[in-house]
Scaffold this active site. Structure first.
Site, PDB file in Angstrom:
ATOM      1  CG  HIS A  26      -6.059  -1.702   0.483  1.00 28.32           C
ATOM      2  ND1 HIS A  26      -7.007  -1.068  -0.290  1.00 28.32           N
ATOM      3  CD2 HIS A  26      -5.064  -0.788   0.666  1.00 28.32           C
ATOM      4  CE1 HIS A  26      -6.605   0.158  -0.573  1.00 28.32           C
ATOM      5  NE2 HIS A  26      -5.428   0.354   0.002  1.00 28.32           N
ATOM      6  CG  HIS A  46      -7.350  -1.594  -4.369  1.00 24.58           C
ATOM      7  ND1 HIS A  46      -8.540  -1.005  -3.988  1.00 24.58           N
ATOM      8  CD2 HIS A  46      -7.153  -2.630  -3.515  1.00 24.58           C
ATOM      9  CE1 HIS A  46      -9.047  -1.653  -2.956  1.00 24.58           C
ATOM     10  NE2 HIS A  46      -8.213  -2.636  -2.649  1.00 24.58           N
ATOM     11  CG  ASP A  81      -2.058   0.955   1.158  1.00 23.96           C
ATOM     12  OD1 ASP A  81      -2.412   1.397   0.039  1.00 23.96           O
ATOM     13  OD2 ASP A  81      -2.635   1.278   2.209  1.00 23.96           O
ATOM     14  CG  HIS A 105      -4.859   3.646  -3.750  1.00 28.88           C
ATOM     15  ND1 HIS A 105      -3.521   3.952  -3.645  1.00 28.88           N
ATOM     16  CD2 HIS A 105      -5.212   3.080  -2.556  1.00 28.88           C
ATOM     17  CE1 HIS A 105      -3.082   3.593  -2.453  1.00 28.88           C
ATOM     18  NE2 HIS A 105      -4.077   3.059  -1.767  1.00 28.88           N
TER      19      HIS A 105
END
Length: 365
Positions: free
Chosen positions: A271, A257, A171, A254
């Site tokens: 995540h 994602h 992340d 992101h």
């Protein structure tokens, strides 16, 4: 538009800090709703209860139902009212934090965040990621303030599965690259302003810390040892990445994602694992030089982060599936449009397929 940098009011990191939770909380309210998973309560519930023994603040536990969804937030808002709690504490991982922050926003109360893992940069942010009850990304809820306090007990984090801290590195790995893209495109950050030099410096420090300390921390964590490298990685995953992404901005990684959440096969992945693959995809979109791309892919491989779609759980890769991911990633309200050039579902689809191919190449399979 003004430049803005935001951060939590207080950040505390060190060993045995959770044993002080009760004394910390009494500065924020008279009765705290403590949101925790059933497993988390079994592991550390007694420690939390003991921390309130001499506190002037009362507490009420409630068990998290698994998703930061509108239904879960509404359920907990009702419990806050029923139990007359005037602050909320999120104990555990990212979805618990996001839920606690959203509840605090709607109930207008302070919120304290107590991670038991270092798997995302969610603890410090004024942001909640809202999913459906089935785990599909729905929207970002931007909050007017960061948490009142973030408490990182490194003794507890060291005991968590190593994969979770590696996911946190995944992340955090996106932070600098997304910040760089937002600076180039002059995008508006999650904080509602333009990127500050301070945010860029923290994002770069985050990246440099990961590259310098990541592999050392992985080896130490496998031995359940809390070393200076582990301490630095916990801070990078949480504080540096949290301030960096929020005050500099999100971009491609992101959004990729979020697109991957449409594939049920990916729901078992963390995540940060999906964000790591999203980072590689963003770098492909940017057509960075070969050395930078190789460095990032090999770093991910060294930490056990996924570099192929198969490692993300997608064992049957089809153009239709990947186009569905690309279309979701390109949603009008997502952050892929913060890239400093035009993106389309077609170019994103090709970048995902190429990222997958590069991953196979460097894995030698």
């Amino acid at each position: 538009m003004a430049k803005i940098l935001i951060s939590p009011s207080k950040y505390v990191q060190g060993p045995k800090e959770l044993k002080k939770l009760g004394s910390y909380t009494q500065g924020y309210g008279k009765k705290a709703l403590i949101l925790i998973s059933d497993g988390g309560y079994k592991r550390i519930g007694k420690m939390i209860e003991d921390s309130f023994a001499k506190s002037t603040c009362e507490y009420h536990f409630d068990f998290f139902h698994g998703e930061c969804s509108k239904n879960e937030i509404t359920r907990l808002c009702n419990i806050m009212k029923e139990t007359k709690c005037d602050c909320i504490i999120g104990v555990g991982g990212g979805k618990i934090f996001d839920t606690a922050k959203a509840v605090a926003y709607y109930e207008k109360t302070p919120v304290l965040i107590c991670p038991t893992i270092a798997s995302t940069d969610a603890p410090c942010s004024a942001l909640s990621v809202i999913y459906t009850d089935d785990g599909v990304f729905e929207e970002y809820l931007f909050l007017p303030a960061n948490p009142n306090m973030v408490l990182m007990d490194t003794d507890i984090i060291v005991q968590s599965p190593v994969r979770l801290t590696m996911a946190g590195i995944g992340d955090a790995l996106a932070t600098y690259f997304e910040a760089r893209a937002c600076e180039q495109s002059d995008a508006t950050s999650c904080a509602g302003g333009k990127t500050t030099q301070a945010a860029m410096a923290l994002a770069r420090l985050c990246f440099d810390t990961l590259m310098e300390e990541g592999v050392k921390a992985k080896i130490a964590l496998e031995a359940k040892a809390c070393t200076p490298a582990v301490e630095k990685i916990i801070e990078a995953n949480t504080l540096l990445s949290g301030i960096g992404f929020e005050s500099a901005g999100l971009a491609g990684a992101h959004a990729i994602h979020n697109g991957l959440t449409v594939l049920e096969e990916c729901h078992a992945m963390y995540h940060g694992e999906k964000v790591a693959f999203g980072t590689i995809t963003q770098l492909v979109l940017e057509n960075v030089d070969a050395q930078e791309l190789q460095e990032i892919i090999e770093f991910c491989i060294a930490l056990g982060l996924p570099v192929t779609l198969q490692q993300l759980g997608v064992h049957e890769v089809t153009k239709e599936k990947i186009m569905a991911v690309a279309e979701a990633a390109c949603a009008e309200n997502d952050t892929l449009h913060n890239m400093p050039f035009e993106v389309t579902p077609a170019t994103v689809c090709d970048a995902i397929l190429a990222a997958d191919a590069y991953g196979h190449h460097f894995l030698g399979i």
